[in-house]
Design a protein around this motif. Structure first.
Motif, PDB file in Angstrom:
ATOM      1  N   MET A   1       1.200  -1.404   0.187  1.00 30.35           N
ATOM      2  CA  MET A   1      -0.496   0.451  -0.118  1.00 30.35           C
ATOM      3  C   MET A   1       0.807   1.411  -0.310  1.00 30.35           C
ATOM      4  SD  MET A   1      -3.175   0.962   2.489  1.00 30.35           S
ATOM      5  CE  MET A   1      -3.992  -0.137   2.389  1.00 30.35           C
ATOM      6  N   ALA A   2       0.648   2.470  -0.931  1.00 26.96           N
ATOM      7  CA  ALA A   2       1.726   3.491  -1.315  1.00 26.96           C
ATOM      8  C   ALA A   2       1.035   3.955  -0.435  1.00 26.96           C
ATOM      9  CB  ALA A   2       1.932   3.439  -2.794  1.00 26.96           C
ATOM     10  N   SER A   3       1.794   5.568  -0.337  1.00 24.63           N
ATOM     11  CA  SER A   3       0.957   6.875   0.623  1.00 24.63           C
ATOM     12  C   SER A   3       2.320   7.642   0.229  1.00 24.63           C
ATOM     13  CB  SER A   3       1.502   7.107   1.749  1.00 24.63           C
ATOM     14  OG  SER A   3       2.596   6.857   2.320  1.00 24.63           O
ATOM     15  N   PHE A   4       1.375   8.709  -0.483  1.00 24.32           N
ATOM     16  CA  PHE A   4       2.348   9.955  -0.299  1.00 24.32           C
ATOM     17  C   PHE A   4       1.352  11.330  -0.179  1.00 24.32           C
ATOM     18  CE2 PHE A   4       1.738  13.729  -3.751  1.00 24.32           C
ATOM     19  CZ  PHE A   4       3.008  13.660  -4.734  1.00 24.32           C
ATOM     20  N   ARG A   5       2.443  12.314   0.171  1.00 22.87           N
ATOM     21  CA  ARG A   5       2.065  13.578   1.143  1.00 22.87           C
ATOM     22  C   ARG A   5       2.441  14.661  -0.140  1.00 22.87           C
ATOM     23  NH1 ARG A   5       4.361  18.128   2.675  1.00 22.87           N
ATOM     24  NH2 ARG A   5       3.839  19.193   4.188  1.00 22.87           N
ATOM     25  N   LEU A   6       1.077  15.391  -0.257  1.00 28.77           N
ATOM     26  CA  LEU A   6       0.933  16.126  -1.148  1.00 28.77           C
ATOM     27  C   LEU A   6       0.812  17.810  -0.305  1.00 28.77           C
ATOM     28  CD1 LEU A   6       0.134  17.345  -3.547  1.00 28.77           C
ATOM     29  CD2 LEU A   6      -2.178  17.164  -3.126  1.00 28.77           C
ATOM     30  N   ASP A   7       1.685  18.919  -1.086  1.00 26.14           N
ATOM     31  CA  ASP A   7       1.672  20.046  -0.099  1.00 26.14           C
ATOM     32  C   ASP A   7       0.014  20.645  -1.798  1.00 26.14           C
ATOM     33  OD1 ASP A   7       2.415  20.486   1.566  1.00 26.14           O
ATOM     34  OD2 ASP A   7       4.830  20.912   1.033  1.00 26.14           O
ATOM     35  N   LEU A   8      -0.468  20.960  -0.957  1.00 31.70           N
ATOM     36  CA  LEU A   8      -0.806  21.606  -2.389  1.00 31.70           C
ATOM     37  C   LEU A   8      -0.833  23.375  -3.053  1.00 31.70           C
ATOM     38  CD1 LEU A   8      -4.739  21.823  -0.249  1.00 31.70           C
ATOM     39  CD2 LEU A   8      -4.323  20.005  -2.139  1.00 31.70           C
ATOM     40  N   GLY A   9      -1.119  23.492  -3.763  1.00 35.95           N
ATOM     41  CA  GLY A   9      -0.023  24.627  -5.112  1.00 35.95           C
ATOM     42  C   GLY A   9      -0.660  26.249  -3.596  1.00 35.95           C
ATOM     43  N   GLY A  10       0.619  26.625  -3.755  1.00 38.31           N
ATOM     44  CA  GLY A  10       0.691  27.956  -2.808  1.00 38.31           C
ATOM     45  C   GLY A  10       1.183  27.443  -1.359  1.00 38.31           C
ATOM     46  N   VAL A  11       1.060  26.095  -1.016  1.00 32.56           N
ATOM     47  CA  VAL A  11       1.105  25.610   0.165  1.00 32.56           C
ATOM     48  C   VAL A  11       2.313  25.340   0.150  1.00 32.56           C
ATOM     49  CG1 VAL A  11       0.646  24.636   2.669  1.00 32.56           C
ATOM     50  CG2 VAL A  11      -1.159  25.782   0.717  1.00 32.56           C
ATOM     51  N   GLY A  12       3.319  25.418   0.792  1.00 30.83           N
ATOM     52  CA  GLY A  12       4.006  24.299   1.882  1.00 30.83           C
ATOM     53  C   GLY A  12       5.299  24.518   0.329  1.00 30.83           C
ATOM     54  N   ASP A  13       6.085  23.603  -0.094  1.00 31.15           N
ATOM     55  CA  ASP A  13       7.302  23.995  -1.342  1.00 31.15           C
ATOM     56  C   ASP A  13       5.857  24.065  -2.514  1.00 31.15           C
ATOM     57  OD1 ASP A  13       9.055  23.469   0.723  1.00 31.15           O
ATOM     58  OD2 ASP A  13       8.765  21.440   0.581  1.00 31.15           O
ATOM     59  N   SER A  14       4.722  23.897  -2.574  1.00 27.72           N
ATOM     60  CA  SER A  14       4.199  23.936  -4.071  1.00 27.72           C
ATOM     61  C   SER A  14       3.888  24.882  -4.568  1.00 27.72           C
ATOM     62  CB  SER A  14       2.945  22.827  -3.420  1.00 27.72           C
ATOM     63  OG  SER A  14       3.204  21.145  -3.086  1.00 27.72           O
ATOM     64  N   MET A  15       4.338  25.037  -6.017  1.00 28.99           N
ATOM     65  CA  MET A  15       3.351  26.441  -6.512  1.00 28.99           C
ATOM     66  C   MET A  15       2.881  26.431  -6.461  1.00 28.99           C
ATOM     67  SD  MET A  15       7.161  27.190  -8.880  1.00 28.99           S
ATOM     68  CE  MET A  15       6.557  28.561  -9.614  1.00 28.99           C
ATOM     69  N   ALA A  16       1.688  27.514  -6.520  1.00 30.37           N
ATOM     70  CA  ALA A  16       0.864  27.692  -7.136  1.00 30.37           C
ATOM     71  C   ALA A  16       0.810  27.639  -9.006  1.00 30.37           C
ATOM     72  CB  ALA A  16      -0.131  29.010  -6.947  1.00 30.37           C
ATOM     73  N   ALA A  17      -0.200  26.317  -9.406  1.00 28.21           N
ATOM     74  CA  ALA A  17      -0.128  26.221 -10.748  1.00 28.21           C
ATOM     75  C   ALA A  17      -2.036  26.918 -11.416  1.00 28.21           C
ATOM     76  CB  ALA A  17      -0.281  24.592 -10.949  1.00 28.21           C
ATOM     77  N   SER A  18      -2.841  26.583 -10.551  1.00 32.23           N
ATOM     78  CA  SER A  18      -4.261  26.490 -10.480  1.00 32.23           C
ATOM     79  C   SER A  18      -4.453  27.607 -11.251  1.00 32.23           C
ATOM     80  CB  SER A  18      -5.108  26.060  -9.709  1.00 32.23           C
ATOM     81  OG  SER A  18      -6.670  25.485 -10.062  1.00 32.23           O
ATOM     82  N   ASP A  19      -5.829  27.788 -11.850  1.00 36.02           N
ATOM     83  CA  ASP A  19      -6.612  29.207 -12.162  1.00 36.02           C
ATOM     84  C   ASP A  19      -7.753  29.064 -11.749  1.00 36.02           C
ATOM     85  OD1 ASP A  19      -7.644  27.167 -14.059  1.00 36.02           O
ATOM     86  OD2 ASP A  19      -7.277  28.623 -15.617  1.00 36.02           O
ATOM     87  N   ALA A  20      -7.833  28.180 -10.660  1.00 35.66           N
ATOM     88  CA  ALA A  20      -9.520  27.690 -10.078  1.00 35.66           C
ATOM     89  C   ALA A  20      -9.873  29.082  -9.625  1.00 35.66           C
ATOM     90  CB  ALA A  20      -9.613  26.989  -8.920  1.00 35.66           C
ATOM     91  N   ALA A  21     -10.930  29.307  -9.296  1.00 39.00           N
ATOM     92  CA  ALA A  21     -12.060  30.852  -9.001  1.00 39.00           C
ATOM     93  C   ALA A  21     -11.458  30.639  -6.969  1.00 39.00           C
ATOM     94  CB  ALA A  21     -13.777  30.529  -8.991  1.00 39.00           C
ATOM     95  N   THR A  22     -12.071  29.593  -6.565  1.00 40.00           N
ATOM     96  CA  THR A  22     -11.568  29.954  -4.827  1.00 40.00           C
ATOM     97  C   THR A  22     -10.438  27.895  -4.919  1.00 40.00           C
ATOM     98  OG1 THR A  22     -12.191  27.808  -4.945  1.00 40.00           O
ATOM     99  CG2 THR A  22     -13.678  29.745  -4.606  1.00 40.00           C
ATOM    100  N   PHE A  23      -9.617  28.999  -3.453  1.00 35.23           N
ATOM    101  CA  PHE A  23      -8.431  28.255  -2.862  1.00 35.23           C
ATOM    102  C   PHE A  23      -9.321  26.044  -2.579  1.00 35.23           C
ATOM    103  CE2 PHE A  23      -6.470  25.360   0.179  1.00 35.23           C
ATOM    104  CZ  PHE A  23      -4.933  25.785  -0.202  1.00 35.23           C
ATOM    105  N   ARG A  24     -10.367  26.419  -2.198  1.00 31.98           N
ATOM    106  CA  ARG A  24     -11.426  24.817  -2.162  1.00 31.98           C
ATOM    107  C   ARG A  24     -11.285  23.695  -4.064  1.00 31.98           C
ATOM    108  NH1 ARG A  24     -14.398  23.647   1.589  1.00 31.98           N
ATOM    109  NH2 ARG A  24     -11.615  24.025   2.370  1.00 31.98           N
ATOM    110  N   ASP A  25     -11.972  25.021  -4.660  1.00 29.48           N
ATOM    111  CA  ASP A  25     -11.699  23.992  -6.155  1.00 29.48           C
ATOM    112  C   ASP A  25     -10.283  24.199  -6.768  1.00 29.48           C
ATOM    113  OD1 ASP A  25     -14.327  24.666  -6.040  1.00 29.48           O
ATOM    114  OD2 ASP A  25     -14.144  26.746  -7.832  1.00 29.48           O
ATOM    115  N   SER A  26      -8.643  25.163  -6.190  1.00 33.37           N
ATOM    116  CA  SER A  26      -7.712  24.700  -6.935  1.00 33.37           C
ATOM    117  C   SER A  26      -7.534  22.991  -5.778  1.00 33.37           C
ATOM    118  CB  SER A  26      -6.884  25.757  -6.305  1.00 33.37           C
ATOM    119  OG  SER A  26      -5.631  25.629  -5.876  1.00 33.37           O
TER     120      SER A  26
END
Length: 223
Positions: A1-26
């Protein structure tokens, strides 16, 4: 069973790459992209999402729109005071302070807060959220959150709700979730750690949570 930790775009080490209207959508879009990447990398077709606080909210939002989500582990999801929880909080105040003066001061603060909310909503055309969100977190109304859980359960999504001891009257009893949603009793799993803080900072609390979560995953997804 694999696991993966994710920093959402614009949080932590991840760059914001989404053009979503809200952070929840992103957040939902980022999570779905991550699941697609894992499918290609390790062949996973079903996923269990784990989120703390707003991460729990993002997990619910993703699960509602993506059938690949088979389970969600929600650490400190939305919490709401009940009449019973307010009585329990009052009892705790009496026990901890040994007299009515501090309890009266606390009760006045609660009343003042609710009066401010009522005054602020005069003239609105829609009903306010049941309680003001903390630290900018947007909590759904009580009925909406219950409907979200019900929809996931009806689809077969396994749910583990984990509550820490930070919530005061908003969550101060192992069964408070079912004081609000009695129809969900027996249909989802829940844990309550009254001595743990919001992020389970202490190593002992982390160990207990890790054992509980891994045990739950093994039990619910043994096949």
């Amino acid at each position: 069973m694999a696991s993966f930790r994710l920093d959402l775009g614009g949080v932590g080490d991840s760059m914001a790459a989404s053009d979503a209207a809200t952070f929840r959508d992103s957040a939902v879009a980022d999570t779905r992209v991550a699941m697609a990447g894992l499918s290609q990398a390790v062949g996973s077709e079903r996923f269990v999402l784990f989120g703390v606080c707003s991460g729990a909210d993002n997990s619910i939002a993703t699960a509602l729109v993506d059938d690949r989500v088979a389970g969600v582990i929600l650490v400190d999801p939305p919490t709401y005071a009940t009449r019973r929880s307010q009585v329990r909080q009052l009892q705790q105040k009496l026990l901890s302070h040994g007299g009515p003066r501090e309890v009266a001061r606390w009760a006045l603060q609660v009343i003042e807060r609710r009066v401010r909310i009522a005054l602020a909503t005069i003239g609105r055309t829609t009903a306010p959220v049941d309680d003001p969100p903390s630290a900018g977190r947007e909590l759904p109304p009580v009925a909406t959150f219950g409907a979200q859980l019900q929809a996931l359960i009806d689809r077969g999504v396994k749910i583990l709700c984990v509550f820490s001891g930070i919530h005061g009257e908003r969550y101060n009893h192992p069964d408070q979730l079912f004081e609000l949603y009695p129809a969900l009793r027996g249909r989802l799993d829940h844990l309550y750690y009254p001595t743990a803080n919001h992020t389970f900072t202490e190593l002992a609390a982390q160990a207990v949570l890790l054992d509980a979560v891994t045990g739950w995953v093994q039990k619910r997804f043994a096949s």
